[in-house]
Design an enzyme around this catalytic site. Structure first.
Site, PDB file in Angstrom:
ATOM      1  CG  ASP A  93      -0.034   0.210   2.628  1.00 51.36           C
ATOM      2  OD1 ASP A  93       1.023  -0.025   2.824  1.00 51.36           O
ATOM      3  OD2 ASP A  93      -0.782   0.334   4.015  1.00 51.36           O
ATOM      4  CG  ASP A 267      -6.288  -5.589   2.114  1.00 56.21           C
ATOM      5  OD1 ASP A 267      -7.249  -4.749   0.698  1.00 56.21           O
ATOM      6  OD2 ASP A 267      -5.606  -5.046   3.035  1.00 56.21           O
ATOM      7  CB  CYS A 305     -11.893 -26.282   7.308  1.00 58.10           C
ATOM      8  SG  CYS A 305     -10.723 -25.635   6.920  1.00 58.10           S
ATOM      9  CB  CYS A 307      -7.343 -25.371   6.592  1.00 58.27           C
ATOM     10  SG  CYS A 307      -7.383 -25.554   8.682  1.00 58.27           S
ATOM     11  CB  CYS A 310     -10.221 -28.569   9.658  1.00 59.28           C
ATOM     12  SG  CYS A 310     -10.642 -26.220  10.153  1.00 59.28           S
TER      13      CYS A 310
HETATM   14 ZN   LIG Z   1      -9.582 -25.396   8.546  1.00 60.45          ZN
END
Ligand SMILES: [Zn+2]
Length: 377
Positions: A93, A267, A305, A307, A310
């Site tokens: 930025d 963002d 999820c 990920c 998880c």
């Molecule tokens: Zn997750």
């Protein structure tokens, strides 16, 4: 040209667009969400972890790196990519937003902004030329023009003067930018919540032919319907062959609604900031993992999820870590929240490809739940 936008297709159902932004450090699939790495690090995440969750680009903050460690040090390290060991695209930025939100004793003149560092009170100065010098030294793929982000609410007359100055500053940024061949400079449309000022700002800036355009001054406390109104009349003025970036927006509903309105890039510190307080975004809505009811819940944060967090850890364990002030707990919630938003954007892109983004929005909110307030997530 440092950055090139490639249009792939428009969603027949919603009008959202699917594309790619080509940069010197690789391709960004859009619409995309950019994790924020304020101080040349996405808090608690390593570059390897960000790649594992397939972040295409990250954002870093000019104001913070200017104050510490200083852009000269980053330049001598070989630039920001090398300094922080991230070889994918980076956007910085302009420092404008932080000067107005963090620093003390600001004085705005036509020349630039005098302010005191929020770290040690040092007297500092930022102007279009200084913001370009800093970002040319940092070396991101995409840099932002120095602008003023007026507060919300603000008097019409003040926003008008500020917006006109932001256009004059944008012109000075173009002139001062020393590396246009390998760094793309995006302009920032301002104008508060005033339609005529937004339109004037967009017209002024598009006449200067920047390689990309951001919409700033939103998500600053206004109700979301006002933000969507601004997008409805601003986005159509922006050129179709350039990337469009909505600054500071990262709640799931705003990511979907922004995509529907033709935004390519977003963002926000939201997913990482709330993760550190133990608040997570899940397919069933917001989940505050510190709550006592999770003390013996041995299931994952979000059963839907995929990920790292998880797949490997339970709600009870993460709650325990956070209660015990263990940093690993913050890493796990941060990883999940970032993965959640990056997965959401993958789903958005797939839905655009298949002309069903409105259906996707409805099914997402059927389980995520509607916001409990207009500004919530
Ligand atoms: Zn997750």
């Amino acid at each position: 040209m440092a950055v090139k936008y490639e249009f792939i297709k428009q969603c027949k159902q919603s009008g959202a667009r699917l594309g790619r932004v080509h940069t010197p450090h690789g391709i960004i699939e859009t619409p995309t969400f950019m994790p924020v790495g304020t101080q040349a690090t996405v808090k608690t995440m390593s570059p390897e972890e960000l790649k594992a969750m397939d972040a295409h680009i990250i954002l870093s903050n000019t104001y913070h790196l200017f104050l510490r460690p200083g852009h000269d040090i980053v330049k001598r390290a070989g630039g920001l990519h090398k300094f922080m060991n991230w070889d994918r695209p980076i956007l910085t930025d302009s420092g404008g937003f932080q000067v107005f939100s963090l620093s003390e004793m600001r004085k705005i003149t036509e020349e630039g902004v005098h302010f005191r560092s929020h770290l040690n009170g040092d007297k500092l100065f930022l102007s279009p030329e200084v913001a370009m010098e800093i970002q040319n030294a940092l070396g991101p793929d995409i840099m932002m023009a120095f602008d003023e982000c007026p507060p919300y609410p603000a008097e019409y007359e003040y926003v008008k003067q500020s917006t006109e100055r932001t256009s004059r500053w944008a012109e000075r940024c173009l002139k001062a930018h020393a590396r246009p061949d390998d760094q793309a400079l995006f302009a920032i449309v301002q104008g508060g919540m005033h339609k005529d000022l937004r339109i004037q700002s967009a017209k002024d800036l598009t006449s200067m032919d920047f390689p990309g355009y951001a919409i700033g001054g939103l998500s600053v406390g206004e109700p979301k319907h006002l933000m969507y109104d601004v997008l409805d009349y601003t986005v159509p003025i922006l050129p179709a062959d350039k990337p469009r970036y909505l600054m500071g927006v990262g709640s799931p509903d705003a990511l979907i609604e922004g995509s529907i309105r033709g935004i390519d890039m977003f963002d926000c510190v939201l997913p990482t900031r709330i993760a550190r307080n133990g608040t997570t975004m899940t397919s069933n809505g917001r989940l505050v993992i510190r709550n006592a009811k999770y003390a013996e819940d041995f299931g994952p944060l979000d059963p839907n999820c995929s990920c790292y967090t998880c797949q490997n850890y339970s709600r009870a364990y993460i709650r325990h870590l956070l209660k015990a002030d263990e940093t690993f707990g913050i890493r796990l919630t941060t990883y999940h929240n970032l993965h959640f938003l990056l997965q959401l954007m993958r789903d958005v892109r797939q839905a655009i490809m298949e002309d069903r983004l409105l259906d996707f929005r409805d099914s997402f909110f059927a389980t995520y739940g509607l916001n409990d307030n207009d500004k919530g997530f």
